[in-house]
Design a protein around this motif. Structure first.
Motif, short mmCIF file in Angstrom:
data_model
loop_
_atom_site.label_atom_id
_atom_site.label_comp_id
_atom_site.label_asym_id
_atom_site.label_seq_id
_atom_site.Cartn_x
_atom_site.Cartn_y
_atom_site.Cartn_z
N ASP A 40 11.18 -3.35 7.37
CA ASP A 40 11.73 -4.03 6.19
C ASP A 40 10.63 -4.71 5.37
OD1 ASP A 40 11.16 -5.85 8.15
OD2 ASP A 40 12.88 -7.14 7.73
N THR A 41 9.56 -4.00 5.13
CA THR A 41 8.37 -4.55 4.48
C THR A 41 8.04 -3.77 3.21
OG1 THR A 41 7.47 -5.23 6.62
CG2 THR A 41 5.92 -5.07 4.79
N ILE A 42 7.55 -4.47 2.21
CA ILE A 42 7.04 -3.82 1.01
C ILE A 42 5.54 -3.60 1.21
CG2 ILE A 42 6.66 -4.02 -1.47
CD1 ILE A 42 9.13 -5.77 -1.63
N VAL A 43 5.13 -2.35 1.14
CA VAL A 43 3.74 -1.97 1.39
C VAL A 43 3.04 -1.70 0.06
CG1 VAL A 43 2.20 -0.35 2.56
CG2 VAL A 43 4.41 -0.95 3.60
N ILE A 44 1.86 -2.30 -0.12
CA ILE A 44 1.07 -2.09 -1.33
C ILE A 44 -0.20 -1.33 -0.96
CG2 ILE A 44 0.02 -3.20 -3.34
CD1 ILE A 44 1.57 -5.73 -2.61
N THR A 45 -0.46 -0.23 -1.63
CA THR A 45 -1.66 0.58 -1.37
C THR A 45 -2.26 1.02 -2.70
OG1 THR A 45 -0.55 2.74 -1.32
CG2 THR A 45 -0.54 1.45 0.72
N ASP A 46 -3.39 1.72 -2.60
CA ASP A 46 -3.93 2.38 -3.78
C ASP A 46 -3.27 3.75 -3.92
OD1 ASP A 46 -5.15 3.96 -1.85
OD2 ASP A 46 -7.10 2.96 -2.02
N SER A 47 -3.81 4.59 -4.78
CA SER A 47 -3.15 5.87 -5.10
C SER A 47 -3.58 7.01 -4.20
CB SER A 47 -3.42 6.24 -6.56
OG SER A 47 -4.81 6.30 -6.81
N GLU B 211 10.14 5.22 4.43
CA GLU B 211 10.11 4.61 5.77
C GLU B 211 10.16 3.09 5.74
OE1 GLU B 211 7.35 6.26 8.64
OE2 GLU B 211 6.79 7.81 7.20
N PHE B 212 9.79 2.51 4.60
CA PHE B 212 9.73 1.05 4.50
C PHE B 212 10.59 0.57 3.33
CE2 PHE B 212 5.94 2.44 6.69
CZ PHE B 212 5.86 1.55 7.75
N ALA B 213 10.70 -0.75 3.20
CA ALA B 213 11.58 -1.30 2.17
C ALA B 213 11.10 -0.97 0.77
CB ALA B 213 11.68 -2.82 2.34
N GLY B 214 9.82 -0.71 0.63
CA GLY B 214 9.27 -0.36 -0.67
C GLY B 214 7.82 0.02 -0.56
N HIS B 215 7.35 0.74 -1.56
CA HIS B 215 5.94 1.15 -1.61
C HIS B 215 5.45 1.02 -3.03
CE1 HIS B 215 2.70 4.51 -1.31
NE2 HIS B 215 2.18 3.31 -1.20
N ILE C 57 0.00 2.32 9.82
CA ILE C 57 0.95 1.42 9.18
C ILE C 57 2.22 1.28 10.01
CG2 ILE C 57 2.35 1.05 7.10
CD1 ILE C 57 0.19 2.56 5.53
N ARG C 58 2.70 2.38 10.56
CA ARG C 58 3.89 2.32 11.42
C ARG C 58 3.66 1.44 12.64
NH1 ARG C 58 3.55 8.21 10.81
NH2 ARG C 58 4.89 8.87 9.07
N GLU C 59 2.42 1.43 13.15
CA GLU C 59 2.10 0.67 14.36
C GLU C 59 2.03 -0.83 14.11
OE1 GLU C 59 -1.48 0.39 17.74
OE2 GLU C 59 -1.54 1.93 16.16
N TYR C 60 1.63 -1.24 12.90
CA TYR C 60 1.37 -2.65 12.65
C TYR C 60 2.36 -3.33 11.70
CZ TYR C 60 -3.17 -1.92 14.87
OH TYR C 60 -4.16 -1.64 15.76
N VAL C 61 3.24 -2.56 11.04
CA VAL C 61 4.07 -3.13 9.98
C VAL C 61 5.55 -2.92 10.30
CG1 VAL C 61 4.62 -3.04 7.53
CG2 VAL C 61 2.27 -2.69 8.29
N VAL D 106 -2.50 -2.75 2.17
CA VAL D 106 -3.19 -1.80 3.03
C VAL D 106 -4.31 -1.14 2.25
CG1 VAL D 106 -2.97 0.23 4.52
CG2 VAL D 106 -1.04 -1.35 4.28
N ASP D 107 -5.48 -1.10 2.85
CA ASP D 107 -6.61 -0.43 2.20
C ASP D 107 -7.59 -0.01 3.28
OD1 ASP D 107 -8.07 0.66 0.19
OD2 ASP D 107 -8.77 -1.23 -0.66
N GLU D 108 -8.55 0.80 2.89
CA GLU D 108 -9.56 1.26 3.84
C GLU D 108 -10.94 1.08 3.22
OE1 GLU D 108 -8.66 4.28 1.03
OE2 GLU D 108 -7.28 3.38 2.49
N THR D 109 -11.92 0.90 4.07
CA THR D 109 -13.31 0.78 3.62
C THR D 109 -14.20 1.58 4.55
OG1 THR D 109 -15.02 -0.81 2.93
CG2 THR D 109 -13.88 -1.27 4.99
#
Length: 316
Positions: free
Chosen positions: A202-209, A219-223, A195-199, A135-138
């Motif tokens: 039981d998902t591992i979510v990767i984001t920046d800081s 809320e998810f399996a991992g972050h 993120i809640r709407e699209y994921v 997950v990221d934003e631009t």
């Protein structure tokens, strides 16, 4: 089929009846059914150009273009099918000015044709992403130094960031699968809401800081967090390089082909780029056939303008 590239497709669809027969095959597998009541018993009229429902309570007349992006259009189907091929095959899209020159139509007509095609390729049955997602934003918009003097003055006086007056696009990518994108409006929802709407849960979510992502591990399996502020971009298999690659493709399309996509229509351009990106491993012919099969979904001009004025977010 008898075509594999644009040259052969133009030759194949030079006759309007051939175009109609092709749409009938793609839409109904060669067996027309009433678009109003679903009755499978219909009669051909006007030499096969239109059909009449045989149901005693319906008996309505329709054609293969009713309920599709081609409905009530003065353009021949050969022009429409060529436009669909060009819009879905060009890796970075085609501008309305170029399409107008290629097809011999006005720029305004070409602009509306492209927006109808973008409506056609919207994901009609979206699925939640899972496994491992990035997950990221631009930010989409011109550089501050190129903006009007009044905008630069306002940003300076109010000490606003360089992303002031830009549109935020949030992207979510599942490894080895699809990517989704949506316009982010901080006044209506948060990044966590997206993120809640699209994921899946039981998902591992990767984001920046970014602090807005804190708490996702509850809320998810991992972050997993990749701290770009400390020059960390890859840690084992955790990174956001894939979604950033999609953003690069999106911006090259916007800056290189469309040059300026207004915020009110930006979600439609994102939809177009998403469609080609998610189907990038398909051949041009297969992507074209899939697009024609999903050509239902008429978009009227007044609805296009009204939705743009309301700045309706994308559905996929």
């Amino acid at each position: 089929m008898a075509f594999k590239n644009l040259k052969e497709a133009i030759k194949h669809f030079s006759d309007e009846q051939v175009c109609r027969d092709y749409l009938i095959q793609q839409r109904w597998n060669g067996n027309p059914e009433c678009v109003y009541c679903g009755c499978t018993k219909v009669y051909k009229i006007e030499n096969g150009k239109r059909f009449k429902c045989a149901d005693r309570y319906c008996k309505r007349v329709f054609s293969v273009t009713v309920g599709t992006i081609y409905e009530n259009s003065n353009l021949p189907l050969s022009t429409w099918l060529t436009a669909v091929w060009l819009a879905t095959a060009h890796k970075k899209g085609i501008s309305s000015c170029q399409l107008a020159r290629d097809l011999g139509i006005t720029q305004k007509t070409a602009w509306f044709v492209l927006h109808r095609i973008r409506e056609m390729v919207v994901d009609k049955a979206p699925e939640l992403l899972g496994d491992i997602v990035e997950v990221d934003e631009t930010f989409v918009g011109g550089k501050m130094k190129n903006k009007h003097k009044s905008i630069r003055k306002k940003a300076h006086e109010q000490n606003l960031s360089h992303n002031f007056n830009k549109t935020t696009v949030v992207g979510i990518l599942q490894r080895d699968s699809k990517v989704k994108a949506t316009i982010y409006n901080a006044s209506t929802h948060s990044l966590k809401d997206i993120i809640r709407e699209y994921v899946k849960k039981d998902t591992i979510v990767i984001t920046d800081s970014l602090t807005a992502y804190k708490g996702l591990n509850a809320e998810f399996a991992g972050h997993e967090v990749v701290n770009h502020n400390e020059d960390e971009f890859v840690r084992d298999k955790w990174h956001t390089n894939s979604i950033e690659g999609f953003f690069s493709h999106l911006k090259r399309t916007l800056y290189g082909t469309y040059h300026k996509a207004s915020p009110k229509h930006l979600h439609r351009y994102c939809t177009e780029v998403l469609y080609r990106y998610n189907l990038r491993k398909m051949t041009d012919k297969n992507r074209f056939e899939l697009s024609v099969k999903n050509s239902h979904g008429r978009l009227k001009y007044r609805d296009l303008i009204r939705r743009a004025e309301e700045n309706t977010p994308p559905t996929n």
